[in-house]
Design an enzyme around this catalytic site. Structure first.
Site, short mmCIF file in Angstrom:
data_model
loop_
_atom_site.label_atom_id
_atom_site.label_comp_id
_atom_site.label_asym_id
_atom_site.label_seq_id
_atom_site.Cartn_x
_atom_site.Cartn_y
_atom_site.Cartn_z
N SER A 55 61.13 -23.80 -82.00
CA SER A 55 60.24 -22.86 -81.33
C SER A 55 59.18 -23.58 -80.53
O SER A 55 58.94 -23.28 -79.36
CB SER A 55 59.58 -21.95 -82.38
N ASP B 34 63.25 -18.07 -77.43
CA ASP B 34 62.16 -18.25 -78.39
C ASP B 34 61.26 -17.03 -78.44
O ASP B 34 60.70 -16.71 -79.50
CB ASP B 34 61.34 -19.48 -78.03
N HIS C 19 49.85 -28.27 -79.29
CA HIS C 19 50.30 -27.11 -80.06
C HIS C 19 49.82 -27.25 -81.50
O HIS C 19 49.80 -28.35 -82.06
CB HIS C 19 51.82 -26.98 -80.05
N LYS D 132 59.57 -24.49 -75.84
CA LYS D 132 58.58 -24.13 -74.81
C LYS D 132 58.04 -25.37 -74.12
O LYS D 132 57.84 -25.38 -72.91
CB LYS D 132 57.44 -23.34 -75.45
N ARG E 17 60.54 -13.97 -86.64
CA ARG E 17 60.32 -14.85 -87.78
C ARG E 17 59.23 -14.32 -88.70
O ARG E 17 59.33 -14.44 -89.92
CB ARG E 17 59.94 -16.26 -87.30
#
Length: 750
Positions: free
Chosen positions: A188, A166, A87, A192, A173
């Site tokens: 967040s 999320d 990520h 996931k 956001r």
């Protein structure tokens, strides 16, 4: 079951800086998931968390509540330890996921990558993939498992089944100015990843002027939060801190970034993109046991990119996620021009010229991204559409010299770029009177659990200038943008075990007489400290001799440093040219006699190459006259090797061998011309990243071909040694070519 608390009281509690209990956090997340919480209340809670923060326990509770708000994925026992993901906190031009996921799958991992859309000025992986016709980002858990079984990877968005809380918070956001909250980012990302049931996770936490966090210290705070919470969730988690002041790669914009990711999957592309892909992938292969260390992992990732296996996995992933088989195959196996045609092009392709002369210090990512955001490449509100064809290609990089009027950026838009946008884009280009110093490394730190000290990356793999040696011309505008190498593809060293910080040496006692004099003995200018006699003074002629010797040594040292700097610049340029591999793709054309010609025919001699067309009314004949005049000037210098002038048409429909022969014979007796089929000419132009676009025909059937106006200098090893724009005179061109000949060093193998 937790007894619900009124949401306004929870908002008030967090607003006042109090700690939320686990049950209260679960109640808030339940309201988000079930729709009982109003958007205004959710926004207020997000702002309260942003302003008041959360401790580690609250952040862990929020992450767990969001992860369990939906369905968790389940994998076969045989995949134990192999399910990995990556990520990024978001950057400008960040297309790493598109190349990394299939490369990891090619190395034997299973990659169920759950990604997001564009947030603020940063791009989103899902937006990029949706630029590919037919690509589906919404897959059910069953479809994800099927894709992993058949392909090894998939890249999807948050579904209503996976971390649905999320999905709601992520969209809000951006529009509530809470994007940069550490607890919210941590929850967040990791909610996931927890729902994915991962074995290992690597996080690319970016910092810099175009990142969510401007400083390395603030990014480190987020990275440590992510590593700590991820480890507590049972995921082997490592964070990498990377810089985001300049765009990653050369392309910004959804469809353009897909094209650049495909270059990386071809084994090429920008060196900084490849570096980040292999660094992050190397860590994951190490974490899941596929490699003995991060360095070996980087080698395995690089091999998957170079041998085509990662690209084959990417093609299979496209088919598994809805892209028609023929489209996926042509996109992955086609030429750059064919790929661009598949994805489409914007109405207007506009090149911006430099407003003044100077050395490129940097191209700032933030103003570039903000302008493209306003042109439609990004979104201001959740759910807003984006235009996949809007984007920009960098034609220059740090370390290059630009002349006023030379292009440095190519902007793709739909006719909406005004003068204000052009001025803002020009602000992104930072020029200076001297070449910039070596930039810091792209990858700054690696942070590992359990809360160890950050391990600095050695300075050796510093990211070099994407530029030329002094006196060279900047890179070119072409296909996906010809320019000098972006950054060195060097990677950081393997992750060593945490090392305790060194203990500073003890401070010695103040034993010097100057430090021990009593207050009653003030030291005046020229006075001799107590207990010391005045040293004898040298005669004037000896002092003059010493001063002269020192000055001579200083001058010699300065000359040595200057020569050493020039030597390092040449060595770095050779490394950069190897990484760029511009013009190294083979091509098959015909000369004016019909004989076949290929890239091999250019080896062993110096070549000045120009792309153009015979029906050009002014620019092409002017550039050819200049090129041939430069060749004549070089021919007049005794001892220089001959230079072969070469013309390749970009208009094969009208420029057959006979037409080329008639056109070129009046320029120079040794000027050669090459033509071929439309596909062959596109391949040759694509090898040099030359932009070509034929305009609409007039009533008489005549048309103009828009193309990059550049002259390339090729060395005997076939590498592009320099390129020249229209502003260079024949004399300047000849002088530059002569300088390259005199300092020529063949590219070493490797």
């Amino acid at each position: 079951m937790d007894s619900p608390s009124p949401l306004p009281s929870l908002i008030r509690k967090k607003r006042d800086g109090e700690r939320l209990e686990d049950a209260e956090i679960r109640g808030f997340v339940r309201g988000v998931t079930e729709g009982t919480a109003q958007q205004g209340q959710i926004g207020a809670m997000l702002m309260a968390i942003r302003l008041r923060g959360m401790d580690a326990g609250e952040t862990l509770a929020l992450t767990r509540a969001m992860a369990t708000s939906g369905r968790a994925l389940a994998w076969p026992p045989a995949w134990h330890g192999l399910v990995v993901d990556k990520h990024s906190t978001g950057g400008v031009g960040d297309k790493v996921s598109l190349a990394l996921a299939p490369a990891l799958a090619a190395c034997g991992c299973k990659v169920p990558m759950i990604s997001g859309r564009g947030l603020g000025h940063t791009g989103g992986t899902l937006d990029k993939l949706e630029a590919i016709p037919g690509f589906r980002v919404s897959l059910s858990p069953e479809e994800m498992r099927s894709a992993l079984e058949r392909v090894g990877c998939c890249i999807v968005g948050q579904s209503e089944e996976l971390a649905p809380a999320d999905r709601v918070l992520y969209g809000l956001r951006d529009v509530t100015a809470t994007v940069d909250s550490v607890p919210l980012i941590t929850a967040s990302i990791l909610s996931k990843k927890a729902a994915e049931q991962l074995s290992a996770l690597v996080l690319d936490v970016k910092f810099g002027s175009a990142a969510l966090y401007p400083t390395q210290d603030s990014a480190r705070e987020l990275a440590r939060s992510l590593v700590e919470v991820g480890t507590q969730l049972g995921i082997r988690t490592v964070a990498v801190l990377s810089r985001m002041d300049q765009p990653l790669g050369w392309a910004v914009g959804n469809s353009l970034e897909v094209l650049e990711a495909l270059e990386c999957l071809d084994g090429g592309g920008p060196p900084d993109l490849r570096q980040l892909v292999t660094v992050l992938g190397g860590v994951l292969l190490w974490q899941c046991g596929k490699a003995a260390g991060a360095a070996q992992g980087r080698e395995l990732l690089g091999r998957a990119l170079d041998d085509g296996s990662a690209r084959s996995i990417f093609e299979a992933m496209l088919g598994a996620q809805g892209v028609p088989h023929d489209t996926a195959h042509r996109l992955c196996s086609g030429t750059p021009a064919q790929r661009r045609q598949l994805l489409g092009t914007a109405k207007i392709c506009e090149e911006l010229p430099a407003l003044q002369e100077g050395w490129v210090q940097e191209v700032r990512a933030l103003p570039l991204a903000q302008v493209l955001h306003g042109l439609g490449a990004g979104r201001s509100r959740a759910g807003d559409p984006v235009d996949p064809l809007v984007g920009a290609e960098l034609l220059v990089g740090a370390g290059q010299h630009l002349r006023a009027g030379e292009p440095w950026l190519r902007v793709h838009h739909e006719g909406t770029l005004g003068e204000g946008g052009r001025r803002a884009l020009q602000d992104a280009l930072c020029l200076g009177p001297e070449p910039p110093r070596d930039p810091p490394p792209l990858v700054a730190e690696t942070i590992t659990p359990p809360s160890p000290p950050a391990v600095p990356v050695p300075a050796a793999p510093a990211r070099p200038h994407r530029g030329e040696s002094p006196g060279t011309e900047p890179g070119t505008g072409a296909g996906v943008g010809q320019r000098s190498p972006r950054r060195d593809a060097a990677s950081p060293a393997p992750l060593p075990p945490p090392v305790p910080p060194p203990v500073p040496p003890a401070v010695p006692p103040l034993c010097h007489p100057l430090c021990q004099r009593p207050p009653s003995q003030p030291l005046t200018a020229g006075a001799v400290p107590p207990g010391r006699s005045e040293p004898p003074r040298l005669p004037l002629w000896q002092r003059a001799a010493v001063a002269g010797a020192v000055a001579g040594l200083a001058g010699a040292g300065w000359l040595y440093l200057r020569r050493e700097k020039e030597r390092r610049l040449r060595q770095r340029r050779l490394r950069d040219l190897r990484a760029l591999a511009l013009g190294q793709a083979d091509f098959q054309l015909q000369d004016t006699s019909g004989a076949p010609r290929s890239r091999a025919d250019l080896l062993g001699r110096w070549v000045l190459l120009y792309f153009g067309f015979t029906h050009c009314p002014d620019v092409c004949p002017e550039e050819l006259e200049k090129l041939c005049r430069a060749v004549e000037l070089l021919e007049a210098v005794p001892g220089l090797p001959p230079v072969q002038p070469l013309f390749i048409t970009v208009d094969p429909a009208r420029d057959d061998a006979a037409a080329l022969g008639r056109y070129l014979r009046d320029f120079h007796p040794r000027l050669q011309g090459l033509t071929g089929t439309a596909e062959q000419v596109r391949a040759a132009a694509g090898a040099f990243r030359v932009y070509v676009s034929a305009g609409p025909p007039d009533p008489d059937g005549d048309y103009v071909v828009d193309h990059s106006v550049l002259t390339f200098l090729l060395g005997p090893d076939g590498l592009v040694r320099d390129c020249y724009g229209r502003s260079r005179t024949a004399e300047e061109l000849a002088k530059s070519v002569r300088g390259h000949m005199e300092s020529y060093e063949p590219l070493p193998p490797g």
